[in-house]
Design a protein around this motif. Structure first.
Motif, short mmCIF file in Angstrom:
data_model
loop_
_atom_site.label_atom_id
_atom_site.label_comp_id
_atom_site.label_asym_id
_atom_site.label_seq_id
_atom_site.Cartn_x
_atom_site.Cartn_y
_atom_site.Cartn_z
N GLY A 404 0.78 -1.23 0.00
CA GLY A 404 0.00 0.00 0.00
C GLY A 404 0.81 1.28 0.00
O GLY A 404 0.25 2.38 0.05
N PHE A 405 2.13 1.16 -0.08
CA PHE A 405 2.99 2.35 -0.11
C PHE A 405 3.13 2.81 -1.57
O PHE A 405 4.23 2.84 -2.14
N LEU A 406 2.01 3.15 -2.16
CA LEU A 406 1.99 3.43 -3.60
C LEU A 406 2.75 4.69 -3.97
O LEU A 406 3.46 4.72 -4.98
N GLN A 407 2.60 5.73 -3.17
CA GLN A 407 3.31 6.98 -3.49
C GLN A 407 4.82 6.79 -3.36
O GLN A 407 5.59 7.27 -4.19
N GLU A 408 5.23 6.04 -2.32
CA GLU A 408 6.66 5.76 -2.15
C GLU A 408 7.18 4.92 -3.32
O GLU A 408 8.29 5.14 -3.82
N ALA A 409 6.36 3.96 -3.76
CA ALA A 409 6.75 3.13 -4.90
C ALA A 409 6.93 3.99 -6.15
O ALA A 409 7.87 3.80 -6.94
N TYR A 410 6.01 4.93 -6.34
CA TYR A 410 6.08 5.82 -7.50
C TYR A 410 7.34 6.69 -7.46
O TYR A 410 8.04 6.83 -8.47
N GLU A 411 7.63 7.26 -6.29
CA GLU A 411 8.84 8.07 -6.14
C GLU A 411 10.10 7.22 -6.32
O GLU A 411 11.10 7.67 -6.88
N PHE A 412 10.02 5.99 -5.84
CA PHE A 412 11.15 5.05 -5.99
C PHE A 412 11.45 4.84 -7.48
O PHE A 412 12.61 4.85 -7.90
N ILE A 413 10.39 4.67 -8.27
CA ILE A 413 10.57 4.48 -9.71
C ILE A 413 11.19 5.72 -10.35
O ILE A 413 12.11 5.63 -11.16
N ARG A 414 10.67 6.88 -9.98
CA ARG A 414 11.17 8.13 -10.58
C ARG A 414 12.64 8.38 -10.26
O ARG A 414 13.35 9.02 -11.04
N ASN A 415 13.11 7.87 -9.11
CA ASN A 415 14.49 8.11 -8.69
C ASN A 415 15.44 6.96 -9.05
O ASN A 415 16.60 6.97 -8.65
N MET A 416 14.95 5.97 -9.79
CA MET A 416 15.82 4.86 -10.17
C MET A 416 16.97 5.34 -11.06
O MET A 416 16.74 6.16 -11.96
N PRO A 417 18.18 4.83 -10.83
CA PRO A 417 19.32 5.24 -11.67
C PRO A 417 19.32 4.60 -13.05
O PRO A 417 20.09 4.98 -13.91
N ILE A 418 18.45 3.60 -13.24
CA ILE A 418 18.30 2.98 -14.56
C ILE A 418 16.86 3.13 -15.00
O ILE A 418 15.95 3.31 -14.19
N LYS A 419 16.64 3.06 -16.31
CA LYS A 419 15.31 3.29 -16.85
C LYS A 419 14.38 2.15 -16.45
O LYS A 419 14.68 0.99 -16.68
#
Length: 625
Positions: A404-419
């Motif tokens: 349920g940590f959807l917003q954190e998951a979204y931010e995690f994706i945006r900050n990934m060092p790889i595409k």
């Protein structure tokens, strides 16, 4: 011509007081020289002692002189001994190839031609091997020309090597043309061609050649079985293995690994057990690769206890063994045991790899252990120096999204060092469905539309999210988009193996020979379930239809049909194992828990994500999946 040893600054000029004996050093020089300079010292010593040049190890003379200005000096030595010069140079070529120095083998060949040293069949074979190692088709074609020019086309070994060279270098149809023109072929020729076709995914052409073979070796059978597994055709692999048994060809360790992999894909536990027994009888118990594949097979067939037994009995375990066991425990809902195994692995000094952490992250993801998952993810780099790959990021997004940590998951994706890829965004989309977050679901869907527009799964999930929210116009819009793109929903199916025969069912299946009896049996089970409080969860039927129609549709889910068939056709008390290509729905999950209690059976279901082991009214997933 040759300088006296006494005038050279060499180990021989050192006083005996500083070395074991003068004779020891002379012996070392004569047999262990490592450079052209030391070779000349040894030569001088032989001249001084009037000793024959044949005393020198000629292969060493060639090795230290092959690619140096002393090449002609070495040839002068060879001219004064009885050993044929080419024998020495062939040894040098062979050594270069065996020591992963193929470039030097090619350079030496050209030097030999520069000095008119005529190659023989061995020379050509070593240089062809060097060209294959380097994927050097340009020089390989030149050697091919020499083979023809020197009249070596009679040599089947060389012909096979040339076919393999062209295929390895990507010229598969040139290789096939050479294959067809060969005046003679042996089993090796056929195996080369079949192996190369399989490498390129042309399993149909490979199969046709296999059927045309005048004779087949165990390698032929094994190559074809492995090919079917690699191409996603485990059923064909198993059928071919059974044919192999019928004609009396004994499988080797490589065959066993291939057919076990097919059993794992199919969930064919009975055959897997039989192959396990055969491997023990054949002395393969100590083969780590066989044992690792056995663990994987038992895990994927839903028999965790079998995997444990193989693991415990192994005399030697590698990081791959531990990782396979940790992954198996994770997908079977045994997260605590998975983490305990990791700690034991670290205690005995085995360093984890990337696969190990995928297993650990899966374990945390299947139990909702967010804090532990975060800790493992960051310890990869800080403690073990492992750089996270796209799979690890996908596991983290899945872990956060499920919990349920959807917003954190979204931010995690945006900050990934790889595409991020489709799997990463798909994990977020799946979490959005569970937690009914339409806004983030639409964002994930937009990203997936760019990355993987033809993947039906993502369109279906978004459509289902809209359906659960009763946004039927949006459902229709997504369905229309799918039609326009030519994307079709993957039909759900479930399979069960009874007496070695795989039975497959799709939702609403009425084609099975026992369909009428299956429906009657289900009605009896339904009566018992309702007495225990079962209420059909029609919310999982995401269609705009009447409630009664939803119930009927619900009762015909493929896993329910497979389970009912299994109860009818297996002895009481025996476990039932079902394989499903999609995620188990909430209603089937609730129903299976009740049925496991009613019939007093263990029911194991492998869905797209994990295993569910239903027993005595509960599931190993703890209702978190």
């Amino acid at each position: 011509m040759v300088t006296s040893l006494c005038s050279l600054h060499s180990p021989l000029a050192v006083s005996n007081a500083h070395s074991p004996t003068s004779n020891d050093l002379k012996t070392d020089l004569l047999h262990k020289f490592n450079s052209p300079f030391e070779l000349k010292q040894a030569h001088a010593h032989l001249i001084k002692k009037n000793t024959p040049l044949s005393t020198l190890p000629l292969t060493r003379v060639g090795s230290v002189s092959a690619l140096t200005p002393s090449f002609t000096y070495a040839r002068q030595i060879f001219a004064h001994v009885n050993e044929p010069e080419l024998v020495v140079w062939n040894y040098c070529l062979k050594s270069f190839v065996e020591r992963d120095n193929s470039v030097n083998a090619i350079l030496l060949f050209y030097r030999l031609r520069q000095f008119d040293v005529l190659p023989d069949t061995f020379t050509c074979s070593f240089v062809l091997k060097a060209c294959t190692n380097e994927l050097d088709l340009y020089n390989g074609k030149i050697i091919h020309g020499y083979v023809v020019k020197l009249g070596f086309t009679f040599n089947l070994v060389l012909q096979n090597m040339i076919v393999n060279l062209y295929a390895e270098c990507g010229e598969i149809w040139d290789a096939r043309l050479l294959f067809e023109k060969m005046s003679q072929r042996d089993v090796v020729t056929w195996n080369i061609m079949i192996t190369q076709l399989i490498k390129r995914g042309d399993i149909v052409e490979a199969s046709e050649l296999f059927r045309k073979m005048p004779e087949r070796s165990v390698r032929s059978w094994t190559g074809m079985i492995s090919g079917y597994v690699q191409c996603g055709k485990p059923k064909e692999a198993v059928e071919l293995f059974m044919e192999m048994e019928q004609v009396g060809v004994r499988p080797n360790e490589v065959t066993v690994v291939a057919v076990l992999a097919a059993c794992a894909d199919l969930g064919a536990l009975d055959l897997g057990r039989r192959v396990h027994e055969y491997s023990n009888q054949s002395g393969f118990r100590r083969n780590i690769r066989v044992c690792n594949t056995l663990i994987d097979m038992y895990v994927k067939c839903g028999c965790l206890e079998g995997a444990r037994r193989v693991f415990i009995e192994m005399e030697e375990r590698t990081v791959f063994t531990w990782s396979a066991m940790i992954q198996g425990l994770a997908i079977h809902g045994q997260a605590k045991e998975a983490l305990t195994s990791f700690n034991k692995m670290i205690e005995i000094g085995i360093k984890p790899n990337g696969v190990t952490f995928i297993g650990l992250l899966h374990a945390c993801g299947h139990m909702g252990w967010v804090d532990e998952g975060r800790r493992f993810f960051y310890s990869m780099t800080t403690e073990y120096g492992i750089i996270p790959q796209i799979e690890h990021y996908g596991c983290m997004v899945d872990l956060l999204s499920r919990a349920g940590f959807l917003q954190e998951a979204y931010e995690f994706i945006r900050n990934m060092p790889i595409k991020p890829n489709g799997v990463v965004w798909g994990a977020l989309l799946g979490g959005c469905r569970v937690h009914k977050n339409i806004d983030l679901a639409e964002e994930a869907s937009r990203q997936l539309g760019q990355l993987d527009p033809l993947n039906n799964g993502y369109h279906v999930v978004l459509s289902n999210i809209y359906a659960e929210a009763e946004r039927w116009e949006d459902v229709a819009r997504v369905r229309k988009l799918m039609r326009n793109l030519g994307v079709k929903k993957t039909p759900g199916w479930s399979s069960i193996t009874v007496d070695g025969v795989v039975h497959e069912f799709v939702a609403g299946d009425e084609t099975h020979l026992q369909a009428e009896k299956i429906f009657q049996m289900w009605e009896k089970l339904l009566d018992g379930m309702k007495l225990k409080g079962y209420i059909p969860n029609t919310s999982v039927v995401l269609l705009d239809i009447e409630e009664k129609e939803k119930e009927k549709f619900l009762y015909r889910h493929s896993e329910k049909l497979a389970l009912t068939f299994g109860l009818m056709n297996t002895p009481p008390g025996t476990p039932i194992r079902i394989m499903k290509n999609l995620r188990v729905c909430e209603d089937c999950h609730a129903a299976f828990k009740l049925i496991s209690e009613i019939v007093n059976r263990e029911i194991v279901v492998r869905d797209r994500n994990r295993f569910h082991c239903f027993q005595a009214g509960s599931c190993s997933c703890g209702d978190y999946w």
